[in-house]
Design a protein around this motif. Structure first.
Motif, short mmCIF file in Angstrom:
data_model
loop_
_atom_site.label_atom_id
_atom_site.label_comp_id
_atom_site.label_asym_id
_atom_site.label_seq_id
_atom_site.Cartn_x
_atom_site.Cartn_y
_atom_site.Cartn_z
N UNK A 1 34.94 -0.08 62.03
CA UNK A 1 34.65 -1.49 61.77
C UNK A 1 33.23 -1.83 62.19
N UNK A 2 32.72 -1.12 63.21
CA UNK A 2 31.36 -1.42 63.67
C UNK A 2 30.40 -0.24 63.62
N UNK A 3 30.90 0.97 63.37
CA UNK A 3 30.04 2.15 63.31
C UNK A 3 30.01 2.65 61.86
N UNK A 4 28.85 2.59 61.27
CA UNK A 4 28.69 2.93 59.85
C UNK A 4 29.18 4.33 59.54
N UNK A 5 29.99 4.43 58.49
CA UNK A 5 30.45 5.70 57.98
C UNK A 5 31.75 6.22 58.57
N UNK B 1 29.18 1.53 47.01
CA UNK B 1 30.07 1.57 48.14
C UNK B 1 29.26 1.33 49.41
N UNK B 2 29.81 0.55 50.33
CA UNK B 2 29.13 0.28 51.60
C UNK B 2 29.67 1.21 52.68
N UNK B 3 28.96 1.30 53.81
CA UNK B 3 29.42 2.15 54.90
C UNK B 3 30.06 1.37 56.04
N UNK B 4 30.04 0.05 55.97
CA UNK B 4 30.78 -0.81 56.89
C UNK B 4 31.78 -1.62 56.07
N UNK B 5 32.99 -1.79 56.58
CA UNK B 5 34.02 -2.49 55.80
C UNK B 5 33.73 -3.98 55.66
N UNK B 6 33.93 -4.49 54.46
CA UNK B 6 33.77 -5.91 54.18
C UNK B 6 34.80 -6.31 53.13
N UNK C 1 49.32 12.80 67.20
CA UNK C 1 47.88 12.93 67.48
C UNK C 1 47.05 12.55 66.27
N UNK C 2 47.43 13.06 65.11
CA UNK C 2 46.68 12.77 63.88
C UNK C 2 46.66 11.27 63.60
N UNK C 3 47.80 10.62 63.71
CA UNK C 3 47.88 9.18 63.41
C UNK C 3 47.11 8.35 64.43
N UNK C 4 47.15 8.74 65.70
CA UNK C 4 46.38 8.00 66.71
C UNK C 4 44.88 8.18 66.51
N UNK C 5 44.46 9.40 66.17
CA UNK C 5 43.04 9.63 65.89
C UNK C 5 42.59 8.86 64.64
N UNK C 6 43.44 8.82 63.64
CA UNK C 6 43.10 8.07 62.43
C UNK C 6 42.96 6.58 62.75
N UNK C 7 43.89 6.04 63.54
CA UNK C 7 43.82 4.63 63.92
C UNK C 7 42.54 4.35 64.71
N UNK C 8 42.19 5.24 65.62
CA UNK C 8 40.96 5.07 66.40
C UNK C 8 39.74 5.13 65.49
N UNK C 9 39.73 6.03 64.53
CA UNK C 9 38.61 6.13 63.59
C UNK C 9 38.47 4.88 62.74
#
Length: 122
Positions: free
Chosen positions: A64-68, A1-6, A51-59
């Motif tokens: 996409x660019x921050x590993x993990x 498994x990678x830590x950045x999406x591909x 709040x939960x859904x907005x935080x999830x979307x932000x995460x």
């Protein structure tokens, strides 16, 4: 498994859908309202789902660019919809809202995790 999406785009699609869902949940349309009432989720707490859904979307976007970060956010979204599924089953509210909204989002978030992290470059 990678830590950045591909590839990265399943994460962006899932984030977009969650963001739209969060905005719609501010003044829930009938299909969301029926779902929340059907499982007995108190209306005073509906704001927490926004709040939960907005935080999830932000995460998901940050991941996409921050590993993990993205894999953790995607796993969190899966856990959220597993909990929602359990609430539906416990309340015996197994109408179309359960099958389409809840299980549909669980399938989408699971597929996004598999495509982006488990089988990279798919």
């Amino acid at each position: 498994m990678t830590v950045l999406p591909d590839p990265w785009w399943p994460q962006a699609v899932l984030a977009g859908i969650l963001a739209v869902d969060a905005v719609m949940s501010i003044r829930p349309p009938a299909f969301i309202r029926v779902c929340l009432e059907g499982v007995g989720f108190p209306e005073d707490w509906w704001w927490t789902l926004v709040v939960i859904k907005l935080l999830a979307a932000a995460g998901l976007i940050a991941g996409i660019s921050v590993a993990g970060i993205g894999v953790a956010a995607n796993a969190g979204v899966i856990c959220y919809f597993l909990a929602a599924s359990a609430a539906h089953i416990r309340a015996r509210f197994l109408k179309s809202e359960f099958w389409l909204n809840c299980l549909g989002m669980l399938a989408l978030s699971t597929l996004a995790l598999i495509v982006s992290y488990v089988v990279p470059g798919l």
